[in-house]
Design a protein around this motif. Structure first.
Motif, PDB file in Angstrom:
ATOM      1  N   ASP A   1       4.573 -17.037  -3.493  1.00  0.00           N
ATOM      2  CA  ASP A   1       4.437 -16.036  -2.433  1.00  0.00           C
ATOM      3  C   ASP A   1       4.422 -14.625  -3.010  1.00  0.00           C
ATOM      4  OD1 ASP A   1       4.463 -18.114  -0.659  1.00  0.00           O
ATOM      5  OD2 ASP A   1       6.513 -17.792   0.035  1.00  0.00           O
ATOM      6  N   ALA A   2       5.313 -14.373  -3.973  1.00  0.00           N
ATOM      7  CA  ALA A   2       5.419 -13.030  -4.549  1.00  0.00           C
ATOM      8  C   ALA A   2       4.123 -12.618  -5.244  1.00  0.00           C
ATOM      9  CB  ALA A   2       6.586 -12.979  -5.534  1.00  0.00           C
ATOM     10  N   SER A   3       3.537 -13.545  -6.015  1.00  0.00           N
ATOM     11  CA  SER A   3       2.298 -13.253  -6.725  1.00  0.00           C
ATOM     12  C   SER A   3       1.145 -12.996  -5.758  1.00  0.00           C
ATOM     13  CB  SER A   3       1.947 -14.413  -7.663  1.00  0.00           C
ATOM     14  OG  SER A   3       0.678 -14.206  -8.267  1.00  0.00           O
ATOM     15  N   LEU A   4       1.043 -13.838  -4.724  1.00  0.00           N
ATOM     16  CA  LEU A   4      -0.052 -13.694  -3.762  1.00  0.00           C
ATOM     17  C   LEU A   4       0.083 -12.410  -2.952  1.00  0.00           C
ATOM     18  CD1 LEU A   4      -0.265 -17.387  -2.520  1.00  0.00           C
ATOM     19  CD2 LEU A   4      -1.909 -16.199  -3.992  1.00  0.00           C
ATOM     20  N   LEU A   5       1.291 -12.083  -2.523  1.00  0.00           N
ATOM     21  CA  LEU A   5       1.508 -10.845  -1.761  1.00  0.00           C
ATOM     22  C   LEU A   5       1.179  -9.621  -2.606  1.00  0.00           C
ATOM     23  CD1 LEU A   5       4.793 -11.678   0.179  1.00  0.00           C
ATOM     24  CD2 LEU A   5       2.589 -11.092   1.204  1.00  0.00           C
ATOM     25  N   ALA A   6       1.603  -9.645  -3.867  1.00  0.00           N
ATOM     26  CA  ALA A   6       1.309  -8.518  -4.755  1.00  0.00           C
ATOM     27  C   ALA A   6      -0.195  -8.364  -4.966  1.00  0.00           C
ATOM     28  CB  ALA A   6       2.018  -8.713  -6.093  1.00  0.00           C
ATOM     29  N   ALA A   7      -0.891  -9.500  -5.162  1.00  0.00           N
ATOM     30  CA  ALA A   7      -2.339  -9.462  -5.372  1.00  0.00           C
ATOM     31  C   ALA A   7      -3.070  -8.971  -4.125  1.00  0.00           C
ATOM     32  CB  ALA A   7      -2.841 -10.842  -5.780  1.00  0.00           C
ATOM     33  N   LEU A   8      -2.614  -9.413  -2.949  1.00  0.00           N
ATOM     34  CA  LEU A   8      -3.225  -8.953  -1.699  1.00  0.00           C
ATOM     35  C   LEU A   8      -3.041  -7.456  -1.513  1.00  0.00           C
ATOM     36  CD1 LEU A   8      -2.139 -11.873   0.669  1.00  0.00           C
ATOM     37  CD2 LEU A   8      -4.489 -11.280   0.083  1.00  0.00           C
ATOM     38  N   ALA A   9      -1.852  -6.973  -1.833  1.00  0.00           N
ATOM     39  CA  ALA A   9      -1.573  -5.543  -1.692  1.00  0.00           C
ATOM     40  C   ALA A   9      -2.438  -4.722  -2.636  1.00  0.00           C
ATOM     41  CB  ALA A   9      -0.095  -5.274  -1.952  1.00  0.00           C
ATOM     42  N   VAL A  10      -2.617  -5.209  -3.867  1.00  0.00           N
ATOM     43  CA  VAL A  10      -3.469  -4.500  -4.839  1.00  0.00           C
ATOM     44  C   VAL A  10      -4.919  -4.496  -4.371  1.00  0.00           C
ATOM     45  CG1 VAL A  10      -4.420  -4.578  -7.170  1.00  0.00           C
ATOM     46  CG2 VAL A  10      -1.972  -4.915  -6.809  1.00  0.00           C
ATOM     47  N   ALA A  11      -5.394  -5.641  -3.890  1.00  0.00           N
ATOM     48  CA  ALA A  11      -6.783  -5.739  -3.439  1.00  0.00           C
ATOM     49  C   ALA A  11      -7.035  -4.869  -2.216  1.00  0.00           C
ATOM     50  CB  ALA A  11      -7.134  -7.192  -3.133  1.00  0.00           C
ATOM     51  N   ASP A  12      -6.066  -4.841  -1.312  1.00  0.00           N
ATOM     52  CA  ASP A  12      -6.226  -4.049  -0.088  1.00  0.00           C
ATOM     53  C   ASP A  12      -6.113  -2.556  -0.399  1.00  0.00           C
ATOM     54  OD1 ASP A  12      -6.358  -3.539   2.769  1.00  0.00           O
ATOM     55  OD2 ASP A  12      -4.220  -3.112   2.646  1.00  0.00           O
ATOM     56  N   ALA A  13      -5.014  -2.169  -0.997  1.00  0.00           N
ATOM     57  CA  ALA A  13      -4.783  -0.793  -1.470  1.00  0.00           C
ATOM     58  C   ALA A  13      -5.177   0.265  -0.443  1.00  0.00           C
ATOM     59  CB  ALA A  13      -5.533  -0.557  -2.779  1.00  0.00           C
ATOM     60  N   GLY A  14      -4.866  -0.006   0.821  1.00  0.00           N
ATOM     61  CA  GLY A  14      -5.124   0.981   1.856  1.00  0.00           C
ATOM     62  C   GLY A  14      -6.583   1.142   2.244  1.00  0.00           C
ATOM     63  N   ASP A  15      -7.434   0.228   1.787  1.00  0.00           N
ATOM     64  CA  ASP A  15      -8.866   0.304   2.098  1.00  0.00           C
ATOM     65  C   ASP A  15      -9.089  -0.076   3.564  1.00  0.00           C
ATOM     66  OD1 ASP A  15     -11.620   0.047   2.312  1.00  0.00           O
ATOM     67  OD2 ASP A  15     -11.847  -0.791   0.305  1.00  0.00           O
ATOM     68  N   SER A  16      -9.682   0.826   4.324  1.00  0.00           N
ATOM     69  CA  SER A  16      -9.889   0.579   5.753  1.00  0.00           C
ATOM     70  C   SER A  16     -10.979  -0.463   6.015  1.00  0.00           C
ATOM     71  CB  SER A  16     -10.249   1.883   6.466  1.00  0.00           C
ATOM     72  OG  SER A  16     -11.445   2.440   5.919  1.00  0.00           O
ATOM     73  N   ASP A  17     -11.762  -0.831   4.996  1.00  0.00           N
ATOM     74  CA  ASP A  17     -12.807  -1.842   5.171  1.00  0.00           C
ATOM     75  C   ASP A  17     -12.255  -3.264   5.115  1.00  0.00           C
ATOM     76  OD1 ASP A  17     -14.591   0.210   5.355  1.00  0.00           O
ATOM     77  OD2 ASP A  17     -15.483  -0.072   3.374  1.00  0.00           O
ATOM     78  N   TYR A  18     -11.072  -3.401   4.542  1.00  0.00           N
ATOM     79  CA  TYR A  18     -10.477  -4.725   4.371  1.00  0.00           C
ATOM     80  C   TYR A  18      -9.067  -4.760   4.942  1.00  0.00           C
ATOM     81  CZ  TYR A  18     -14.140  -6.257   1.078  1.00  0.00           C
ATOM     82  OH  TYR A  18     -15.317  -6.629   0.500  1.00  0.00           O
ATOM     83  N   GLY A  19      -8.550  -5.964   5.089  1.00  0.00           N
ATOM     84  CA  GLY A  19      -7.170  -6.143   5.511  1.00  0.00           C
ATOM     85  C   GLY A  19      -6.695  -7.519   5.114  1.00  0.00           C
ATOM     86  N   TYR A  20      -5.412  -7.753   5.267  1.00  0.00           N
ATOM     87  CA  TYR A  20      -4.897  -9.102   5.020  1.00  0.00           C
ATOM     88  C   TYR A  20      -3.805  -9.433   6.021  1.00  0.00           C
ATOM     89  CZ  TYR A  20      -1.006  -6.881   2.458  1.00  0.00           C
ATOM     90  OH  TYR A  20       0.080  -6.123   2.099  1.00  0.00           O
ATOM     91  N   MET A  21      -3.619 -10.723   6.250  1.00  0.00           N
ATOM     92  CA  MET A  21      -2.612 -11.215   7.184  1.00  0.00           C
ATOM     93  C   MET A  21      -1.726 -12.226   6.482  1.00  0.00           C
ATOM     94  SD  MET A  21      -4.796 -11.797  10.696  1.00  0.00           S
ATOM     95  CE  MET A  21      -5.842 -10.509  11.394  1.00  0.00           C
ATOM     96  N   VAL A  22      -0.486 -12.283   6.941  1.00  0.00           N
ATOM     97  CA  VAL A  22       0.500 -13.220   6.394  1.00  0.00           C
ATOM     98  C   VAL A  22       1.076 -14.026   7.547  1.00  0.00           C
ATOM     99  CG1 VAL A  22       2.660 -13.445   5.111  1.00  0.00           C
ATOM    100  CG2 VAL A  22       1.051 -11.615   4.533  1.00  0.00           C
ATOM    101  N   ALA A  23       1.296 -15.302   7.331  1.00  0.00           N
ATOM    102  CA  ALA A  23       1.824 -16.178   8.376  1.00  0.00           C
ATOM    103  C   ALA A  23       3.188 -15.699   8.852  1.00  0.00           C
ATOM    104  CB  ALA A  23       1.930 -17.612   7.862  1.00  0.00           C
ATOM    105  N   PRO A  24       3.405 -15.665  10.171  1.00  0.00           N
ATOM    106  CA  PRO A  24       4.712 -15.242  10.696  1.00  0.00           C
ATOM    107  C   PRO A  24       5.878 -16.048  10.133  1.00  0.00           C
ATOM    108  CG  PRO A  24       3.093 -15.377  12.464  1.00  0.00           C
ATOM    109  CD  PRO A  24       2.447 -15.960  11.248  1.00  0.00           C
ATOM    110  N   SER A  25       5.648 -17.332   9.852  1.00  0.00           N
ATOM    111  CA  SER A  25       6.734 -18.167   9.318  1.00  0.00           C
ATOM    112  C   SER A  25       7.231 -17.634   7.980  1.00  0.00           C
ATOM    113  CB  SER A  25       6.256 -19.612   9.154  1.00  0.00           C
ATOM    114  OG  SER A  25       5.130 -19.675   8.288  1.00  0.00           O
ATOM    115  N   LEU A  26       6.310 -17.096   7.164  1.00  0.00           N
ATOM    116  CA  LEU A  26       6.709 -16.515   5.886  1.00  0.00           C
ATOM    117  C   LEU A  26       7.505 -15.239   6.097  1.00  0.00           C
ATOM    118  CD1 LEU A  26       3.526 -16.941   3.651  1.00  0.00           C
ATOM    119  CD2 LEU A  26       5.683 -18.176   3.493  1.00  0.00           C
TER     120      LEU A  26
END
Length: 230
Positions: free
Chosen positions: A138-163
């Motif tokens: 989870d830690a690796s994937l969240l970090a990678a998603l945050a780096v890829a997104d980096a505040g870019d308004s063209d993209y976004g990411y979602m995480v399961a509520p259970s997590l």
């Protein structure tokens, strides 16, 4: 990570840079050129994947496969569950609604495009994500998603509520442990203070008795002098 990369033929899109950037550092099964729903279901039924990656045309209602067949949100969610994929990467235009549906139906992490993407820049986000996703934790994937997104308004990411709930519980558990340690520390401070007070009392008692002893010694010495004088 083991990735199923789906890139149907699209003569107006350049997906080769994207494919190349992903295959460099991960175990990738390519499903390119001619892609049908049957091929996808057969693959996901026979193999396990960490990520389903879609590169091509898409929209709020699904991902475009060969022969202009639309792979629906429900079919994508089913493929994710069949393959065990915790991550779905939609590198296709306006896939926010698909992402929300996928999260509601079992996916743990979803990366998506908010708007229509520019083809010559579409390879950059997958590159950023897969270079930083070192494993499936989870830690690796969240970090990678945050780096890829980096505040870019063209993209976004979602995480399961259970997590999210799981991590809220972990934070609460950590806070309880911190409170317990703080309580123990306060108790140690009180005990240390009590020992300090006892030590000070002992020192004062010793000094008092030393003064008394000194007075007695002086009196005895004085009396001895007087006795000698007689």
């Amino acid at each position: 990570m083991k990735i199923l990369l789906i890139a149907p033929e699209n003569h107006d899109l350049r997906t080769l840079p994207e494919i190349s950037s992903i295959t460099i550092s991960h175990n990738v099964r390519l499903l390119i050129e001619r892609v049908t729903a049957r091929m996808l279901f057969d693959l996901c039924a026979s193999e396990r994947y960490d990520v389903l990656h879609f590169a091509g045309h898409g929209g709020p209602d699904g991902i475009l496969l060969s022969d202009n067949v639309l792979l629906s949100a429900d079919e994508i969610a089913t493929l994710s569950r069949m393959s065990g994929a915790r991550v779905i990467f939609f590198n296709a235009c306006s896939t926010g609604r698909l992402a929300a549906y996928s999260i509601r139906h079992g996916a743990a992490f979803v990366f998506f495009a908010v708007v229509d993407l520019e083809d010559d820049k579409a390879w950059s986000k997958p590159t950023a994500f897969y270079r930083n996703a070192t494993d499936t934790s989870d830690a690796s994937l969240l970090a990678a998603l945050a780096v890829a997104d980096a505040g870019d308004s063209d993209y976004g990411y979602m995480v399961a509520p259970s997590l999210i709930i799981r991590y809220i519980d972990k934070i609460a558990e950590m806070q309880t442990q911190i409170d317990q340690l703080s309580s123990q520390f306060e108790q140690m401070k009180k005990e240390t203070l009590a020992l300090t007070i006892d030590k000070n009392r002992l020192m004062r008692s010793i000094m008092f008795y030393m003064i008394i002893l000194s007075i007695v010694v002086v009196i005895v010495f004085g009396m001895s002098l007087l006795g000698g004088a007689r």
